[in-house]
Design a protein around this motif. Structure first.
Motif, PDB file in Angstrom:
ATOM      1  N   THR A 250       1.150  -1.136  -0.159  1.00  0.00           N
ATOM      2  CA  THR A 250       0.132   0.069  -0.241  1.00  0.00           C
ATOM      3  C   THR A 250       0.848   0.790   0.134  1.00  0.00           C
ATOM      4  N   ARG A 251       2.275   1.262   0.560  1.00  0.00           N
ATOM      5  CA  ARG A 251       2.448   2.851   0.957  1.00  0.00           C
ATOM      6  C   ARG A 251       3.776   2.566  -0.418  1.00  0.00           C
ATOM      7  N   LEU A 252       3.566   1.917  -1.296  1.00  0.00           N
ATOM      8  CA  LEU A 252       4.936   2.157  -2.273  1.00  0.00           C
ATOM      9  C   LEU A 252       3.872   1.960  -3.143  1.00  0.00           C
ATOM     10  N   ALA A 253       2.219   1.162  -3.012  1.00  0.00           N
ATOM     11  CA  ALA A 253       1.529   2.383  -4.659  1.00  0.00           C
ATOM     12  C   ALA A 253       0.814   3.744  -4.349  1.00  0.00           C
ATOM     13  N   LEU A 317      -6.583   0.473  -6.422  1.00  0.00           N
ATOM     14  CA  LEU A 317      -7.495  -0.287  -6.051  1.00  0.00           C
ATOM     15  C   LEU A 317      -6.825  -1.133  -4.872  1.00  0.00           C
ATOM     16  N   ASP A 318      -6.843  -0.645  -3.522  1.00  0.00           N
ATOM     17  CA  ASP A 318      -5.835  -1.355  -3.059  1.00  0.00           C
ATOM     18  C   ASP A 318      -6.804  -2.780  -1.356  1.00  0.00           C
ATOM     19  N   ASN A 319      -6.161  -3.827  -1.694  1.00  0.00           N
ATOM     20  CA  ASN A 319      -6.606  -4.709  -0.323  1.00  0.00           C
ATOM     21  C   ASN A 319      -7.185  -5.817  -1.084  1.00  0.00           C
ATOM     22  N   CYS A 320      -6.811  -6.186  -2.534  1.00  0.00           N
ATOM     23  CA  CYS A 320      -7.746  -7.098  -3.583  1.00  0.00           C
ATOM     24  C   CYS A 320      -7.806  -7.993  -3.223  1.00  0.00           C
ATOM     25  N   GLU A 321      -7.065  -8.784  -2.022  1.00  0.00           N
ATOM     26  CA  GLU A 321      -7.092 -10.187  -1.623  1.00  0.00           C
ATOM     27  C   GLU A 321      -8.308 -10.963  -1.789  1.00  0.00           C
ATOM     28  N   HIS A 322      -9.332 -10.262  -1.104  1.00  0.00           N
ATOM     29  CA  HIS A 322     -10.174 -11.289  -0.155  1.00  0.00           C
ATOM     30  C   HIS A 322     -11.487 -10.907  -0.717  1.00  0.00           C
ATOM     31  N   VAL A 323     -11.418  -9.867  -1.901  1.00  0.00           N
ATOM     32  CA  VAL A 323     -12.198 -10.226  -3.192  1.00  0.00           C
ATOM     33  C   VAL A 323     -11.562 -10.008  -4.419  1.00  0.00           C
ATOM     34  N   VAL A 324     -10.607 -10.894  -4.834  1.00  0.00           N
ATOM     35  CA  VAL A 324     -10.207 -10.844  -5.620  1.00  0.00           C
ATOM     36  C   VAL A 324     -10.986 -10.982  -7.130  1.00  0.00           C
ATOM     37  N   GLU A 325     -12.021 -11.539  -6.815  1.00  0.00           N
ATOM     38  CA  GLU A 325     -12.859 -11.968  -8.004  1.00  0.00           C
ATOM     39  C   GLU A 325     -13.548 -11.116  -8.222  1.00  0.00           C
ATOM     40  N   ALA A 326     -14.468 -10.447  -7.324  1.00  0.00           N
ATOM     41  CA  ALA A 326     -14.644  -9.431  -7.731  1.00  0.00           C
ATOM     42  C   ALA A 326     -13.826  -8.142  -8.448  1.00  0.00           C
ATOM     43  N   ARG A 336     -11.773  -2.432 -20.482  1.00  0.00           N
ATOM     44  CA  ARG A 336     -12.929  -2.750 -21.784  1.00  0.00           C
ATOM     45  C   ARG A 336     -13.400  -1.005 -22.045  1.00  0.00           C
ATOM     46  N   GLY A 337     -14.192  -0.845 -21.247  1.00  0.00           N
ATOM     47  CA  GLY A 337     -14.959   0.384 -21.191  1.00  0.00           C
ATOM     48  C   GLY A 337     -14.515   2.173 -21.640  1.00  0.00           C
ATOM     49  N   ALA A 338     -12.433   2.286 -20.294  1.00  0.00           N
ATOM     50  CA  ALA A 338     -12.590   3.376 -19.872  1.00  0.00           C
ATOM     51  C   ALA A 338     -11.179   3.418 -20.850  1.00  0.00           C
ATOM     52  N   PRO A 339     -10.726   3.289 -22.020  1.00  0.00           N
ATOM     53  CA  PRO A 339      -9.326   3.612 -22.820  1.00  0.00           C
ATOM     54  C   PRO A 339      -7.962   4.369 -21.912  1.00  0.00           C
ATOM     55  N   ALA A 340      -8.709   5.911 -20.672  1.00  0.00           N
ATOM     56  CA  ALA A 340      -7.610   6.322 -20.395  1.00  0.00           C
ATOM     57  C   ALA A 340      -7.682   6.576 -19.267  1.00  0.00           C
ATOM     58  N   VAL A 341      -7.818   5.367 -18.996  1.00  0.00           N
ATOM     59  CA  VAL A 341      -7.413   4.623 -17.006  1.00  0.00           C
ATOM     60  C   VAL A 341      -6.854   3.593 -17.189  1.00  0.00           C
ATOM     61  N   ARG A 342      -6.358   4.050 -16.296  1.00  0.00           N
ATOM     62  CA  ARG A 342      -5.228   3.330 -15.614  1.00  0.00           C
ATOM     63  C   ARG A 342      -5.230   3.019 -14.344  1.00  0.00           C
ATOM     64  N   ILE A 343      -5.102   1.711 -13.454  1.00  0.00           N
ATOM     65  CA  ILE A 343      -5.478   0.954 -12.683  1.00  0.00           C
ATOM     66  C   ILE A 343      -4.430   0.063 -11.843  1.00  0.00           C
ATOM     67  N   LEU A 344      -3.897   0.894 -10.642  1.00  0.00           N
ATOM     68  CA  LEU A 344      -2.785   0.152  -9.588  1.00  0.00           C
ATOM     69  C   LEU A 344      -3.584  -0.556  -8.240  1.00  0.00           C
ATOM     70  N   ALA A 345      -3.699  -1.702  -8.548  1.00  0.00           N
ATOM     71  CA  ALA A 345      -3.884  -2.600  -7.747  1.00  0.00           C
ATOM     72  C   ALA A 345      -2.451  -3.293  -6.239  1.00  0.00           C
ATOM     73  N   THR A 346      -2.993  -3.458  -5.267  1.00  0.00           N
ATOM     74  CA  THR A 346      -2.086  -4.227  -4.767  1.00  0.00           C
ATOM     75  C   THR A 346      -3.094  -5.152  -3.854  1.00  0.00           C
ATOM     76  N   SER A 347      -2.215  -6.839  -3.928  1.00  0.00           N
ATOM     77  CA  SER A 347      -2.843  -7.789  -3.494  1.00  0.00           C
ATOM     78  C   SER A 347      -2.434  -9.182  -3.496  1.00  0.00           C
ATOM     79  N   ARG A 348      -2.407 -10.302  -2.367  1.00  0.00           N
ATOM     80  CA  ARG A 348      -1.573 -10.965  -1.828  1.00  0.00           C
ATOM     81  C   ARG A 348      -1.368 -12.443  -3.242  1.00  0.00           C
ATOM     82  N   GLU A 349      -2.567 -11.854  -4.569  1.00  0.00           N
ATOM     83  CA  GLU A 349      -2.552 -12.166  -5.645  1.00  0.00           C
ATOM     84  C   GLU A 349      -2.390 -11.752  -6.882  1.00  0.00           C
ATOM     85  N   ALA A 350      -2.099 -11.912  -7.773  1.00  0.00           N
ATOM     86  CA  ALA A 350      -2.348 -11.272  -9.180  1.00  0.00           C
ATOM     87  C   ALA A 350      -4.355 -11.425  -9.657  1.00  0.00           C
TER      88      ALA A 350
END
Length: 929
Positions: A250-253, A317-326, A336-350
């Motif tokens: 989280t801190r690095l993100a 999107l921080d701390n995705c691991e417990h809601v990874v599918e959603a 797919r719908g917003a081509p100029a948006v970028r996402i940085l996620a943190t999670s214990r898995e991809a």
């Protein structure tokens, strides 16, 4: 203590650092950092011209620094790092350097423009370099400027403001958030003859919209990972930081997002998913942060993607691991719908989404303890190159100001960092013990614990074993009563109070208000001891204490919370702890309920709002249970919170909870089932979904009538009648239901309850354009609530609606007074819809006054509030008045003037919007005057 700056801008491949210099200033030092603005681009396009220009630049800058007593202790590419004994000398050097640079005839293809930062702070000279947080501060300050600009921190300004050369001044640029995410910095710009005066806005976090939180600790190390993450963000639209809990994802993100904030025209937005208990809340939570409100009958994901299409922004999107599918599903739809948006996620898995780039965050670099223990004379100095050691020292100094790495304790410090595998959380927990142990004592204790934890077969990944070992060590330092309280507090969501800890964690029964709850029996945690026990957990860095107004709230860091929950499960106490938590939530809500119609209601509403996540956790447990007693408590909790929880929850969330309660109420007392139907129908009505609301309300009304529950029947009739009155064909039938509700309430209901249904009668008349009847009803409702506090809604809406009708009839002055009162009450009671609607009403008043600019700003502020708070769409009659008033306002201004003023209103945060509407704040008064 932070790392000395290794790269502060520009190219870093042309020159090495200068040799160490003797007699560097020590103690409180003024630092001057410079670099060439846009040098990377110039080198890429005109390398030959830049070689000659750089040599001349170096000579001019170095000459100015040394002529004023400065010491150049490092050069990195085209950047200079210099130290001065005094702040006036540093300012004089900057002034001389900029004047010399400005007078130079630079090649047309290589115009040299240098930015300068000056800051004063404590630093330690070591081997010709410096370490200390002041270096990070001055680097960030310089990085916020532009070519030709000299920026000075508040600390340096204090020392130089009375000692400036003639004609030279310092222009106050205000308090700015530098990109290190720590405390804001008041920034000054050096001005005077020979210096440029006007520059673009500073490259600080204030320059773009964002919600990045201020951090209370420094960002130590991670230079390579920061560079890698920036590179990935430049090429991939989804980047996921992976790694075990506690590695600093989280801190690095946050730091990477802060560094990239200038690259996104629509800002950088941080979405914390840690408090969520259900994947269905991922999209609504993200939408709320991004200011996208739900549309009835349409998935929030579709609305969110539609709003983001064409936007240029970064979502964290921080701390995705417990809601990874959603999280993965939402990220895929956005990409797919917003081509100029970028996402940085943190999670214990991809997230495992097409196009995803991942960066595994490894532990911090650690030294070899054997090499340090070999006894080199420079062992202490050599440790500074390791990130893990720098983090340990930084956090140790925070709890023991005189801590330092010496040749004597260097082997122990190296051993601590190595044994903890460079995991930041483990290192911070170890450093916190410096207040009570020496480094050697910490090291010996750690060694024993790690041998125990690695002695047998494990069923989890090795990285999780290492992290568990770090927290196990801290946990095993606790006494049995501390351990018991530590694990039981893991049932809380979003923090807790001391009283809550005493109710849930200590021995004894729960439920003074009748909620009931299992006892811990003969337990080691005595109720009178919780205060001391919790204090010890805070002291040992396992619990964080935050001041929240006049109350302290406590919380766990995420990884510690996960560990505590595991301990709770291992102790076999999950069911009992969650039952006690549910009982406490019900008990607390029942105790709060009578205060909601009392003079101290605003204070209690604030307390309830802070417990919203705990209520969600309790509802999840109670309404998900097959156990009769437990599910009944869940049902009763829904009914108790029904008068306040909907004001802060997403409409669809409240629909889900009331629907689940209705399902669980089948087979319970018939009154409970009828009330669940009542509030479920009301939840659909609040969401402006009459198609679902009406049959449920009809069912509730029929059952309540058969049960003889007159007061609750009156509520069902008023909601049902209000729905019907919006349809002209059913107006008469709906009015009859409202009148019957009035008759029932006149028998025994409190005045504020009667005022609500009479207000609805006024609304019915306003819907049909019967302003006289509407005014009469609203006047009576206002009169009923003048001498009684009552529920906030009972006071707000008569004032608000009467104000709107009087505005339509030309009584502008009284309308202003009524709408101002409505806004004040709505703000005090945290009634979001009331606040947004009253601000819009006052916009209509401004339009009637002929003040088109103020009207446009207020309409913009109201629009922003409705978006920020995800409010339901306007009801038809309110939409009619809103559009009528807005049309009057727009007619007063040219289209471009309207658009500009409306945008200014959109920029206000909720507190600013309320203050501006009430006349307590006018950010544009100087310009308008």
């Amino acid at each position: 203590m932070a790392v000395a700056v290794g790269s502060i801008g520009g190219r870093s491949t042309h020159r090495a650092s200068v040799p160490p210099m003797a007699d560097l200033p020590t103690g409180t030092v003024t630092f001057l950092f410079t670099d060439i603005a846009g040098s990377t681009r110039l080198w890429e396009r005109h390398p030959d011209a830049m070689r000659g220009a750089l040599a001349r630049h170096d000579a001019l800058v170095r000459s100015a620094i040394e002529a004023h007593g400065g010491h150049v202790f490092k050069t990195v590419g085209d950047a200079f790092c210099a130290a001065f004994q005094t702040a006036p000398a540093a300012v004089a050097a900057a002034l001389a350097a900029q004047r010399a640079l400005a007078a130079e005839a630079w090649p047309a293809e290589a115009p040299i423009a240098v930015r300068v930062g000056i800051h004063t702070g404590a630093a330690e000279a070591r081997d010709g370099d410096y370490v200390g947080t002041a270096l990070n501060r001055v680097a960030r300050l310089m990085g916020a400027g532009h070519g030709g600009q000299v920026l000075v921190s508040a600390a340096a300004w204090e020392l130089v403001r009375d000692d400036l050369p003639d004609g030279v001044g310092l222009r106050d640029l205000g308090e700015r958030r530098l990109k290190d995410l720590r405390r804001p910095e008041r920034v000054f710009q050096l001005s005077g003859p020979g210096l440029a005066a006007e520059f673009p806005p500073l490259a600080t976090l204030d320059a773009r919209p964002h919600n990045l939180p201020v951090q209370v600790t420094s960002f130590v190390g991670r230079e390579r990972e920061t560079a890698d993450l920036k590179r990935l963000l430049a090429t991939a639209r989804l980047v996921t930081l992976t790694g075990i809990g506690g590695t600093g994802k989280t801190r690095l993100a946050l730091q990477a997002a802060a560094d990239r904030v200038d690259d996104f025209a629509d800002g950088v937005w941080f979405v914390d998913l840690a408090p969520l208990t259900d994947g269905v809340l991922v999209a609504p939570t993200t939408a709320a942060v991004l200011g996208v409100r739900d549309k009835p009958g349409r998935p929030i994901e579709a609305t969110l993607v539609e709003r983001l299409a064409g936007k240029s922004l970064l979502v964290v999107l921080d701390n995705c691991e417990h809601v990874v599918e959603a999280s993965a599903a939402l990220a895929d739809r956005i990409l797919r719908g917003a081509p100029a948006v970028r996402i940085l996620a943190t999670s214990r898995e991809a997230l495992a989404v097409a196009g995803e780039a991942t960066l595994a965050l490894a532990p911090l670099a650690t030294p070899d303890p054997a090499a340090v223990a070999a006894g080199r004379a420079d062992a202490a100095a050599a440790l500074g190159q390791y990130e893990a050691v720098r983090l340990f020292v930084d956090r140790a100094v925070a709890v023991k100001a005189d801590f330092a790495v010496t040749n004597a304790n260097a082997p122990a410090v190296a051993g601590i960092c190595h044994r903890l595998d460079g995991i930041p959380l483990a290192i911070e927990l170890a450093a916190a013990r410096v207040r009570m142990m020496t480094a050697d004592e910490i090291h010996r204790r750690l060694g024993d614990r790690f041998r125990l934890l690695t002695g047998g077969a494990r069923t989890v990944a090795s990285r999780q074993q290492t992290l568990a070992a770090a927290i196990d060590w801290s946990h095993d330092l606790l006494e049995p009563a501390e351990q018991a309280l530590f694990r039981r507090l893991a049932v809380f969501r979003g923090g807790w109070t001391m009283a809550a800890a005493e109710a849930v964690g200590a021995a004894g029964d729960v439920g003074e208000a009748g909620a009931g709850g299992p006892s811990w029996g003969d337990d080691v945690v005595a109720p009178w001891a919780v205060l001391d026990l919790l204090g010890r957990l805070v002291d040992k860095s396992l619990v964080v204490a935050d001041e929240d107004g006049d109350e302290t709230r406590y919380r766990y860091f995420e990884t510690v919370l996960a560990y505590a929950r595991d301990r709770l499960a291992a102790a076999g106490e999950v069911e009992r702890a969650r039952d006690r938590h549910l009982a406490w939530c019900l008990d607390f809500a029942q105790a709060a309920e009578p205060h909601l119609s009392a003079p101290d209601a605003p204070n209690w509403i604030g307390r309830l709002e802070r417990e919203a996540d705990n209520v969600r956790g309790a509802l999840e447990w109670g309404l998900g249970a097959e156990d009769g007693a437990r599910s009944e408590r869940g049902v009763r909790l829904v009914l108790v919170i029904a008068t306040w929880f909907p004001n802060w929850s997403d409409p669809q969330e409240w629909i889900r909870w009331t629907g689940a309660a209705a399902t669980r109420a089948v087979g319970l007392d018939a009154s409970l089932l009828a009330l669940c139907w009542l509030w479920n129908g009301e939840s659909y009505r609040r969401a402006n979904d009459p198609q679902h609301a009406r049959p449920i309300l009809e069912q509730a009304a029929a059952m309540l009538e058969s049960l003889g529950r007159e007061r609750e029947l009156s509520w069902a009739l008023q909601n049902l009648g209000s729905l019907m009155c919006h349809n002209a064909a059913e107006y008469d039938a709906g009015r009859r239901l409202l009148e019957r509700s009035v008759a029932l309430k006149r028998r025994s209901a409190p005045a504020w309850d009667l005022a609500i249904v009479i207000t609805n009668l006024g609304e019915a008349a306003r819907t049909q354009g019967h302003f006289g009847a509407a005014i009469s009803a609203y006047e009576e409702a206002v009169s009923l609530t003048e001498s009684e506090i009552g529920l906030g809604e009972a006071k707000v809406w008569p004032l608000h609606n009467l104000g709107l009708v009087l505005l339509r009839t030309g009584a502008v002055a009284r309308s202003r007074d009524l709408l101002t009162q409505a806004l004040g009450v709505a703000h005090a009671y945290r009634l979001r819809d009331g606040v947004a609607s009253s601000v819009a009403g006052l916009a209509g008043v401004a339009a009637a006054d002929g003040d088109g600019v103020r009207a446009a700003r207020l309409f913009g502020a109201s629009d922003a509030l409705r978006t920020t708070w995800s409010l339901s769409p306007w009801e038809p009659v309110d939409r009619r008045d809103h559009d009528h008033n807005q049309a009057i306002a727009r007619a007063l201004l040219a289209e471009d003037t309207w658009a500009a003023a409306h945008a200014e209103g959109l920029s206000l945060d909720p507190e600013q919007a309320v203050a501006y509407a009430l006349g307590d704040l006018d950010p544009w008064s100087t310009r308008d005057g």
